[in-house]
Motif scaffolding. Structure first.
Motif, PDB file in Angstrom:
ATOM      1  N   TRP A   5      -9.111   9.118   1.310  1.00  0.00           N
ATOM      2  CA  TRP A   5      -8.169   8.037   1.596  1.00  0.00           C
ATOM      3  C   TRP A   5      -6.950   8.196   0.701  1.00  0.00           C
ATOM      4  N   ALA A   6      -5.943   7.350   0.944  1.00  0.00           N
ATOM      5  CA  ALA A   6      -4.733   7.324   0.112  1.00  0.00           C
ATOM      6  C   ALA A   6      -4.143   5.916   0.164  1.00  0.00           C
ATOM      7  N   SER A   7      -3.454   5.546  -0.883  1.00  0.00           N
ATOM      8  CA  SER A   7      -2.892   4.189  -0.974  1.00  0.00           C
ATOM      9  C   SER A   7      -1.860   3.913   0.112  1.00  0.00           C
ATOM     10  N   TRP A   8      -1.214   4.937   0.624  1.00  0.00           N
ATOM     11  CA  TRP A   8      -0.180   4.791   1.643  1.00  0.00           C
ATOM     12  C   TRP A   8      -0.740   4.872   3.064  1.00  0.00           C
ATOM     13  N   CYS A   9      -2.030   5.119   3.208  1.00  0.00           N
ATOM     14  CA  CYS A   9      -2.648   5.310   4.523  1.00  0.00           C
ATOM     15  C   CYS A   9      -3.272   3.998   5.011  1.00  0.00           C
ATOM     16  N   ARG A  10      -2.534   3.252   5.821  1.00  0.00           N
ATOM     17  CA  ARG A  10      -3.008   1.957   6.333  1.00  0.00           C
ATOM     18  C   ARG A  10      -4.317   2.087   7.110  1.00  0.00           C
ATOM     19  N   PRO A  11      -4.473   3.095   8.015  1.00  0.00           N
ATOM     20  CA  PRO A  11      -5.752   3.233   8.723  1.00  0.00           C
ATOM     21  C   PRO A  11      -6.925   3.487   7.760  1.00  0.00           C
ATOM     22  N   CYS A  12      -6.679   4.240   6.697  1.00  0.00           N
ATOM     23  CA  CYS A  12      -7.736   4.492   5.706  1.00  0.00           C
ATOM     24  C   CYS A  12      -8.179   3.189   5.048  1.00  0.00           C
ATOM     25  N   ILE A  13      -7.218   2.394   4.626  1.00  0.00           N
ATOM     26  CA  ILE A  13      -7.513   1.134   3.949  1.00  0.00           C
ATOM     27  C   ILE A  13      -8.202   0.160   4.902  1.00  0.00           C
ATOM     28  N   GLU A  44      -0.182   5.857 -10.284  1.00  0.00           N
ATOM     29  CA  GLU A  44      -0.044   4.399 -10.398  1.00  0.00           C
ATOM     30  C   GLU A  44      -0.302   3.703  -9.063  1.00  0.00           C
ATOM     31  N   SER A  45       0.140   4.295  -7.960  1.00  0.00           N
ATOM     32  CA  SER A  45      -0.132   3.733  -6.638  1.00  0.00           C
ATOM     33  C   SER A  45      -1.627   3.737  -6.360  1.00  0.00           C
ATOM     34  N   TRP A  46      -2.297   4.815  -6.731  1.00  0.00           N
ATOM     35  CA  TRP A  46      -3.743   4.914  -6.562  1.00  0.00           C
ATOM     36  C   TRP A  46      -4.453   3.833  -7.375  1.00  0.00           C
ATOM     37  N   LYS A  47      -4.075   3.700  -8.636  1.00  0.00           N
ATOM     38  CA  LYS A  47      -4.699   2.688  -9.499  1.00  0.00           C
ATOM     39  C   LYS A  47      -4.494   1.284  -8.940  1.00  0.00           C
ATOM     40  N   LYS A  48      -3.294   1.005  -8.457  1.00  0.00           N
ATOM     41  CA  LYS A  48      -2.990  -0.315  -7.901  1.00  0.00           C
ATOM     42  C   LYS A  48      -3.839  -0.585  -6.655  1.00  0.00           C
ATOM     43  N   SER A  49      -3.887   0.356  -5.743  1.00  0.00           N
ATOM     44  CA  SER A  49      -4.684   0.195  -4.523  1.00  0.00           C
ATOM     45  C   SER A  49      -6.164   0.088  -4.846  1.00  0.00           C
ATOM     46  N   ARG A  50      -6.623   0.896  -5.760  1.00  0.00           N
ATOM     47  CA  ARG A  50      -8.022   0.870  -6.183  1.00  0.00           C
ATOM     48  C   ARG A  50      -8.384  -0.511  -6.704  1.00  0.00           C
ATOM     49  N   SER A  51      -7.498  -1.101  -7.465  1.00  0.00           N
ATOM     50  CA  SER A  51      -7.716  -2.450  -7.990  1.00  0.00           C
ATOM     51  C   SER A  51      -7.720  -3.487  -6.869  1.00  0.00           C
ATOM     52  N   GLU A  52      -6.766  -3.382  -5.957  1.00  0.00           N
ATOM     53  CA  GLU A  52      -6.673  -4.325  -4.838  1.00  0.00           C
ATOM     54  C   GLU A  52      -7.884  -4.228  -3.904  1.00  0.00           C
ATOM     55  N   LEU A  53      -8.497  -3.064  -3.828  1.00  0.00           N
ATOM     56  CA  LEU A  53      -9.644  -2.848  -2.947  1.00  0.00           C
ATOM     57  C   LEU A  53     -10.983  -2.915  -3.681  1.00  0.00           C
ATOM     58  N   LYS A  55     -13.201  -5.067  -4.274  1.00  0.00           N
ATOM     59  CA  LYS A  55     -14.371  -5.703  -3.660  1.00  0.00           C
ATOM     60  C   LYS A  55     -14.924  -4.876  -2.491  1.00  0.00           C
ATOM     61  N   PHE A  56     -14.184  -3.864  -2.051  1.00  0.00           N
ATOM     62  CA  PHE A  56     -14.630  -3.013  -0.952  1.00  0.00           C
ATOM     63  C   PHE A  56     -15.088  -1.633  -1.425  1.00  0.00           C
ATOM     64  N   LEU A  57     -14.595  -1.207  -2.591  1.00  0.00           N
ATOM     65  CA  LEU A  57     -14.889   0.132  -3.096  1.00  0.00           C
ATOM     66  C   LEU A  57     -15.841   0.074  -4.279  1.00  0.00           C
ATOM     67  N   ASN A  58     -16.699   1.057  -4.364  1.00  0.00           N
ATOM     68  CA  ASN A  58     -17.572   1.213  -5.519  1.00  0.00           C
ATOM     69  C   ASN A  58     -16.749   1.887  -6.618  1.00  0.00           C
TER      70      ASN A  58
END
Length: 74
Positions: A5-13, A44-53, A55-58
């Motif tokens: 996945w990637a922070s910029w990939c809406r379908p992935c998220i 930094e984008s990865w860290k931000k997305s990882r934090s926002e997700l 509750k969905f990601l281990n």
């Protein structure tokens, strides 16, 4: 199981959010571990997305692939 996945990939998220119950069920019933591999170039984008997700990601099974899409993993 691995999930690229990637922070910029809406379908992935969207898929990460949608699969939560299914992944939890597999993890419990079949002892399956999920590994999340990000192809982000911007840490930094990865860290931000990882934090926002969170509750969905281990969190313990998340990795940033250095080299983004230019890796030999696949």
């Amino acid at each position: 199981m691995r999930n690229f996945w990637a922070s910029w990939c809406r379908p992935c998220i969207d898929e990460i959010k949608k699969e939560t119950d299914f992944k939890d069920e597999l993890a419990i019933e079949n002892n399956v571990e999920w590994i999340y591999l990000s192809i982000d170039k911007d840490i930094e984008s990865w860290k931000k997305s990882r934090s926002e997700l969170s509750k969905f990601l281990n969190v313990r099974n998340q990795y940033l692939i250095l080299g983004g899409k230019n890796t030999s993993l696949g």
